[in-house]
Design a protein around this motif. Structure first.
Motif, mmCIF file in Angstrom:
data_model
loop_
_atom_site.group_PDB
_atom_site.id
_atom_site.type_symbol
_atom_site.label_atom_id
_atom_site.label_comp_id
_atom_site.label_asym_id
_atom_site.label_seq_id
_atom_site.Cartn_x
_atom_site.Cartn_y
_atom_site.Cartn_z
ATOM 1 N N UNK A 140 0.901 -1.231 -0.037
ATOM 2 C CA UNK A 140 -0.055 -0.093 -0.047
ATOM 3 C C UNK A 140 0.757 1.161 -0.089
ATOM 4 N N UNK A 141 1.939 1.280 0.817
ATOM 5 C CA UNK A 141 2.889 2.515 0.793
ATOM 6 C C UNK A 141 3.636 2.598 -0.334
ATOM 7 N N UNK A 142 3.702 1.555 -1.097
ATOM 8 C CA UNK A 142 4.614 1.806 -2.407
ATOM 9 C C UNK A 142 3.556 2.327 -3.451
ATOM 10 N N UNK A 143 2.112 1.850 -3.417
ATOM 11 C CA UNK A 143 1.262 2.359 -4.501
ATOM 12 C C UNK A 143 0.945 3.862 -4.056
ATOM 13 N N UNK A 144 1.046 4.168 -2.709
ATOM 14 C CA UNK A 144 0.617 5.553 -2.337
ATOM 15 C C UNK A 144 1.923 6.614 -2.908
ATOM 16 N N UNK A 145 3.078 5.976 -2.935
ATOM 17 C CA UNK A 145 4.115 6.800 -3.268
ATOM 18 C C UNK A 145 4.050 7.264 -4.713
ATOM 19 N N UNK A 146 3.639 6.255 -5.596
ATOM 20 C CA UNK A 146 3.443 6.243 -6.964
ATOM 21 C C UNK A 146 2.237 6.856 -7.613
ATOM 22 N N UNK A 147 1.359 7.157 -6.519
ATOM 23 C CA UNK A 147 0.170 7.931 -7.087
ATOM 24 C C UNK A 147 0.333 9.023 -7.924
ATOM 25 N N UNK A 148 -0.542 9.177 -9.116
ATOM 26 C CA UNK A 148 -0.390 10.103 -10.033
ATOM 27 C C UNK A 148 0.952 10.136 -10.848
ATOM 28 N N UNK A 149 1.512 9.000 -10.673
ATOM 29 C CA UNK A 149 2.784 8.802 -11.443
ATOM 30 C C UNK A 149 2.612 7.764 -12.759
ATOM 31 N N UNK A 150 1.251 7.061 -12.679
ATOM 32 C CA UNK A 150 1.378 6.121 -13.802
ATOM 33 C C UNK A 150 1.168 6.493 -15.191
ATOM 34 N N UNK A 151 0.492 7.811 -15.262
ATOM 35 C CA UNK A 151 0.452 8.232 -16.752
ATOM 36 C C UNK A 151 1.009 9.687 -16.702
ATOM 37 N N UNK A 152 1.699 10.329 -17.823
ATOM 38 C CA UNK A 152 1.973 11.608 -17.962
ATOM 39 C C UNK A 152 1.202 12.482 -18.974
ATOM 40 N N UNK A 153 0.245 13.524 -18.432
ATOM 41 C CA UNK A 153 -0.376 14.078 -19.095
ATOM 42 C C UNK A 153 0.257 15.061 -20.169
ATOM 43 N N UNK A 154 -0.601 15.767 -20.998
ATOM 44 C CA UNK A 154 -0.016 16.313 -22.147
ATOM 45 C C UNK A 154 0.732 17.696 -21.406
ATOM 46 N N UNK A 155 1.913 17.494 -21.180
ATOM 47 C CA UNK A 155 2.467 18.754 -20.343
ATOM 48 C C UNK A 155 3.780 19.344 -21.299
ATOM 49 N N UNK A 156 4.092 20.524 -21.101
ATOM 50 C CA UNK A 156 5.135 21.068 -21.797
ATOM 51 C C UNK A 156 6.366 20.390 -21.209
ATOM 52 N N UNK A 157 7.532 20.743 -21.956
ATOM 53 C CA UNK A 157 8.868 20.124 -21.916
ATOM 54 C C UNK A 157 9.497 20.019 -20.363
ATOM 55 N N UNK A 158 9.423 21.276 -19.998
ATOM 56 C CA UNK A 158 9.902 21.564 -18.403
ATOM 57 C C UNK A 158 9.105 20.888 -17.534
ATOM 58 N N UNK A 159 7.791 20.901 -17.415
ATOM 59 C CA UNK A 159 6.927 20.195 -16.644
ATOM 60 C C UNK A 159 7.152 18.588 -16.738
ATOM 61 N N UNK A 160 7.283 18.025 -18.085
ATOM 62 C CA UNK A 160 7.421 16.664 -18.358
ATOM 63 C C UNK A 160 8.879 16.417 -17.653
ATOM 64 N N UNK A 161 9.848 16.956 -17.662
ATOM 65 C CA UNK A 161 11.054 16.808 -16.993
ATOM 66 C C UNK A 161 11.004 16.852 -15.603
ATOM 67 N N UNK A 162 10.317 17.663 -14.887
ATOM 68 C CA UNK A 162 9.925 17.819 -13.657
ATOM 69 C C UNK A 162 9.017 16.457 -13.270
ATOM 70 N N UNK A 163 8.122 16.128 -13.918
ATOM 71 C CA UNK A 163 7.334 14.725 -13.705
ATOM 72 C C UNK A 163 8.354 13.636 -13.792
ATOM 73 N N UNK A 164 9.323 13.586 -14.532
ATOM 74 C CA UNK A 164 10.391 12.469 -14.844
ATOM 75 C C UNK A 164 11.099 12.480 -13.356
ATOM 76 N N UNK A 165 11.640 13.534 -12.984
ATOM 77 C CA UNK A 165 12.450 13.706 -11.903
ATOM 78 C C UNK A 165 12.099 13.338 -10.769
ATOM 79 N N UNK A 166 10.404 13.397 -10.611
ATOM 80 C CA UNK A 166 9.775 13.059 -9.181
ATOM 81 C C UNK A 166 9.854 11.629 -9.204
ATOM 82 N N UNK A 167 9.459 11.002 -10.301
ATOM 83 C CA UNK A 167 9.364 9.553 -10.511
ATOM 84 C C UNK A 167 10.695 8.797 -10.152
ATOM 85 N N UNK A 168 11.930 9.538 -10.228
ATOM 86 C CA UNK A 168 13.227 8.921 -10.036
ATOM 87 C C UNK A 168 13.295 9.070 -8.767
ATOM 88 N N UNK A 169 12.932 10.161 -8.057
ATOM 89 C CA UNK A 169 13.103 10.429 -6.846
ATOM 90 C C UNK A 169 12.389 9.401 -5.645
#
Length: 203
Positions: A89-118
Motif C-alpha cells: 500500500x505504501x509503494x502504491x501511495x508513493x507512486x500515485x499520480x505517476x502512472x500516466x504523464x499528461x500533456x505537459x510542456x517540456x519543463x513540466x515533463x522533466x519535473x514529472x520524470x525527476x519526481x518519479x526517479x526520486x
C-alpha cells in the motif's frame, strides 16, 4: 538492469539531439515518448510487485492453515501479513499520480520524470532497510531459540536454522546490490534531467 540502461541511453540521445538543434529548443514529442515508455515499464513493474505480494500473502495463509503444526507463533505470521499489505500500500501511495504523464510542456515533463526517479529512490531505500531488518530479526530469533530464550511450538534443528539464515542472507545481499545499482541509475537520470533543464535555461 537492461531496461534501466536503455532508459539512460534514451535520455542521452535526447540530450544530444537537443544540443544538435540550432535553436536548442527541446523536442517535446521525443520527450513525451521517453516518458510514456517509462510509464509502461512502471506499470509492468508494479504488476510484478503485486503478483509477488499476492503469492507472499497466499504462503502466509497456507502457513496459518497448518494450525497446531505451525512451527512459529501465529502472531508472527499475522505480523508478516500486515507488513506485506502495508509495504504494498505504501509503494502504491508513493507512486500515485505517476502512472500516466499528461500533456505537459517540456519543463513540466522533466519535473514529472525527476519526481518519479526520486520516488523510485525512496522506495528502493526503504525496501532494502526493511529487508535487512527482517533478516536481522530472523537471525536474533534463531539465536534466542537455540538458547531456549524464545518459545517455539516446534523447535527446528540448528542446521535448518543455519541454512535458512544463510539462504536469506544471500537473498538480502543480492537485493541490496540490485538496489544500489538501480539507485545509482536513477541518480544518473536525475543528473541528466538537470542538464537538460540547464540547456533550456541557457536558451
Amino acid at each position: 538492469m537492461t531496461a534501466i540502461d536503455d532508459e539512460n541511453t534514451g535520455w542521452d540521445a535526447l540530450a544530444m539531439r537537443w544540443q544538435a538543434q540550432p535553436s536548442g529548443v527541446p523536442d517535446v514529442q521525443v520527450l513525451q515518448r521517453e516518458v510514456h515508455r517509462r510509464s509502461r515499464r512502471l506499470r509492468m513493474v508494479w504488476s510484478v510487485e503485486v503478483v509477488l505480494a499476492v503469492l507472499s500473502l497466499a504462503n502466509c495463509v497456507r502457513a496459518l492453515s497448518l494450525g497446531e503444526r505451525l512451527p512459529v507463533p501465529a502472531g508472527l505470521v499475522w505480523f508478516l501479513i500486515g507488513l506485506i499489505i502495508a509495504m504494498t500500500g505504501w509503494t502504491l501511495w508513493q507512486r500515485r499520480r505517476q502512472w500516466y504523464a499528461k500533456a505537459l510542456d517540456a519543463r513540466a515533463l522533466m519535473a514529472f520524470e525527476a519526481e518519479r526517479s526520486r520516488t523510485a529512490l525512496r522506495i528502493w531505500r526503504v525496501s532494502t532497510w526493511v529487508s535487512v531488518a527482517l533478516w536481522t530479526a530472523m537471525t536474533l530469533w534463531a539465536l534466542f531459540t537455540a538458547q531456549g530464550r524464545m518459545p517455539m511450538l516446534q523447535v527446528a534443528p540448528p542446521a535448518a536454522w543455519a541454512l535458512n539464515i544463510v539462504v536469506n542472507a544471500v537473498v538480502v545481499g543480492v537485493f541490496a546490490v540490485a538496489a544500489w545499482v538501480v539507485c545509482r541509475r536513477h541518480r544518473q537520470r536525475l543528473q541528466r534531467l538537470h542538464s537538460l533543464e540547464r540547456m533550456m535555461d541557457v536558451d
